[in-house]
Design an enzyme around this catalytic site. Structure first.
Site, PDB file in Angstrom:
ATOM      1  N   ARG A  12      39.375  36.488  58.097  1.00 23.21           N
ATOM      2  CA  ARG A  12      39.339  35.561  59.236  1.00 23.21           C
ATOM      3  C   ARG A  12      38.477  34.336  58.912  1.00 23.21           C
ATOM      4  NH1 ARG A  12      37.674  39.579  64.019  1.00 23.21           N
ATOM      5  NH2 ARG A  12      38.187  37.805  65.367  1.00 23.21           N
ATOM      6  N   THR A  37      42.098  44.349  64.669  1.00 21.12           N
ATOM      7  CA  THR A  37      42.871  44.441  63.430  1.00 21.12           C
ATOM      8  C   THR A  37      43.427  45.856  63.356  1.00 21.12           C
ATOM      9  OG1 THR A  37      41.466  42.835  62.283  1.00 21.12           O
ATOM     10  CG2 THR A  37      42.778  44.311  60.908  1.00 21.12           C
ATOM     11  N   ILE A  68      37.356  48.302  59.965  1.00 21.68           N
ATOM     12  CA  ILE A  68      38.118  47.098  60.240  1.00 21.68           C
ATOM     13  C   ILE A  68      37.864  46.696  61.685  1.00 21.68           C
ATOM     14  CG2 ILE A  68      39.923  47.450  58.498  1.00 21.68           C
ATOM     15  CD1 ILE A  68      41.700  48.693  60.552  1.00 21.68           C
ATOM     16  N   ASP A  69      38.090  45.437  61.992  1.00 20.66           N
ATOM     17  CA  ASP A  69      37.762  44.916  63.309  1.00 20.66           C
ATOM     18  C   ASP A  69      38.568  45.591  64.424  1.00 20.66           C
ATOM     19  OD1 ASP A  69      36.078  43.119  62.044  1.00 20.66           O
ATOM     20  OD2 ASP A  69      37.603  41.550  61.955  1.00 20.66           O
ATOM     21  N   LYS A  70      38.027  45.508  65.627  1.00 18.91           N
ATOM     22  CA  LYS A  70      38.670  46.101  66.803  1.00 18.91           C
ATOM     23  C   LYS A  70      40.132  45.694  66.923  1.00 18.91           C
ATOM     24  CE  LYS A  70      38.637  45.738  71.852  1.00 18.91           C
ATOM     25  NZ  LYS A  70      38.014  45.091  73.026  1.00 18.91           N
TER      26      LYS A  70
END
Length: 345
Positions: A255, A156, A152-154
């Site tokens: 997103r 998130t 998962i994104d930084k």
């Protein structure tokens, strides 16, 4: 045209090339620090300006200041004293919020701000650096990333499953490939989402204009198929809290999909969600939004629920996590603001 290079030693000054970008024929003059911000993931303008100050940014093989204007066909290079992949997998004693662990796998709750794996600009402090400190001989996936089955994104927050054995890696990877895992996110998005529930479809691929963004290509000319199902949880007139269930797991899927339908995630700077949504005359609205941005200084996205079949026991495993304090605070503020707005009008 963008060329991302491996370690190429520059013998004249013992520096190594980390990035090389060739400005397109249509490139309008743009400061080199802004130019690099568009292409180097997780870079900050301060880091880029510091690199320029130290002579680490070259334009056509000449060191330039951060104010240098990039022009068409310029060759911009970032050179540093260490090879690009030096010490990428150094074990670090980093606290990890372990939700569940056995001999086969681990489920962790990643905080916002933590990068999942090392890469350009993030050589330490990542989840993987912490994992290899806590667990010996983690299996590597096809990208040579220990233990990782998904990411998962930084900025998130939320749940991730980590494979501790080769068998678990293979078994879990197949589940993600077959879309049989359960992944539920909560997101706060701009605007009033009209439908109570719905499905967003459209291929997702790297943006043709900004390489740090993902775009939706509805005609399937580019990218890979992506499907997101959503359901409205709560409405606040100006923003909406939604539950998202992923059928696929593309980079920045939620997103990109919500931006595509006109509902960018709240405070998602990369996709424009850090701009104050206009359309209200309510007193001190802009100030309220900016203060809420400060309370939630990242995109409002949390990986809340994760479900999968255990690779050994074949038991259905399902984990749920609490909404983090920063998102909870933002929701409470919007709740109160919506009530006050109704009373004023």
């Amino acid at each position: 045209m963008i060329e991302e290079q491996g370690a190429e030693e520059l013998e004249q000054d013992d520096l190594y090339e980390h990035f090389r970008f060739v400005a397109s024929d249509g490139q309008v003059p743009l400061r080199v620090d802004k130019f690099l911000m568009n292409f180097i993931e997780n870079a900050t303008r301060n880091k880029i300006q510091e690199a320029a100050k130290n002579g680490n940014i070259l334009a056509n093989d000449v060191a330039v200041k951060s104010s240098y204007k990039v022009k068409a066909k310029d060759v911009i290079r970032v050179v540093l004293e260490h090879p690009p992949h030096e010490n990428l997998l150094v074990a670090e004693d980093i606290p990890i919020n372990v939700v569940y662990e056995d001999d086969t796998l681990m489920v962790v709750n990643k905080p916002a701000g933590m990068v999942v794996h090392p890469g350009h600009g993030n050589y330490s402090g990542t989840l993987v650096n912490g994992l290899i400190h806590h667990i010996e001989n983690l299996p590597k996936n096809s990208n040579e990333r220990p233990g990782l089955v998904h990411r998962i994104d930084k900025d998130t927050s939320g749940l991730l499953v980590v494979a501790k054995t080769e068998q678990a890696m293979t078994h879990l990877a197949k589940q993600f490939f077959d879309k049989s895992t359960e992944r539920v996110y909560h997101a706060l998005v701009w605007g009033n989402v009209v439908e109570d529930e719905g499905t967003i479809e459209g291929n997702i691929g790297r943006s043709l204009k900004n390489r740090l963004q993902m775009s939706v290509f509805p005609d399937a000319d580019f990218g890979k198929p992506a499907v997101s199902h959503y359901k409205v949880i709560e409405r606040f007139n100006y923003v909406t809290l939604v539950e998202c269930r992923l059928e696929t797991g593309r980079t920045h899927q939620i997103r990109a999909h919500f931006r595509y339908i006109g509902h960018t995630l709240f405070n998602d700077a990369r996709y424009g969600g850090d701009a104050v949504l206009k359309g209200t005359t309510f007193t001190k609205y802009k100030q309220f939004v900016e203060n809420t941005f400060k309370a939630l200084p990242r995109q409002a996205l949390h990986a809340k629920t994760l479900g999968f079949i255990h690779p050994v026991t074949n038991e259905m495993m399902r984990f749920d996590s609490e909404i983090p304090e920063d998102i909870t605070t933002a929701l409470e503020r919007w709740r109160a603001y919506t009530i006050n707005a109704k009373e004023e009008h």
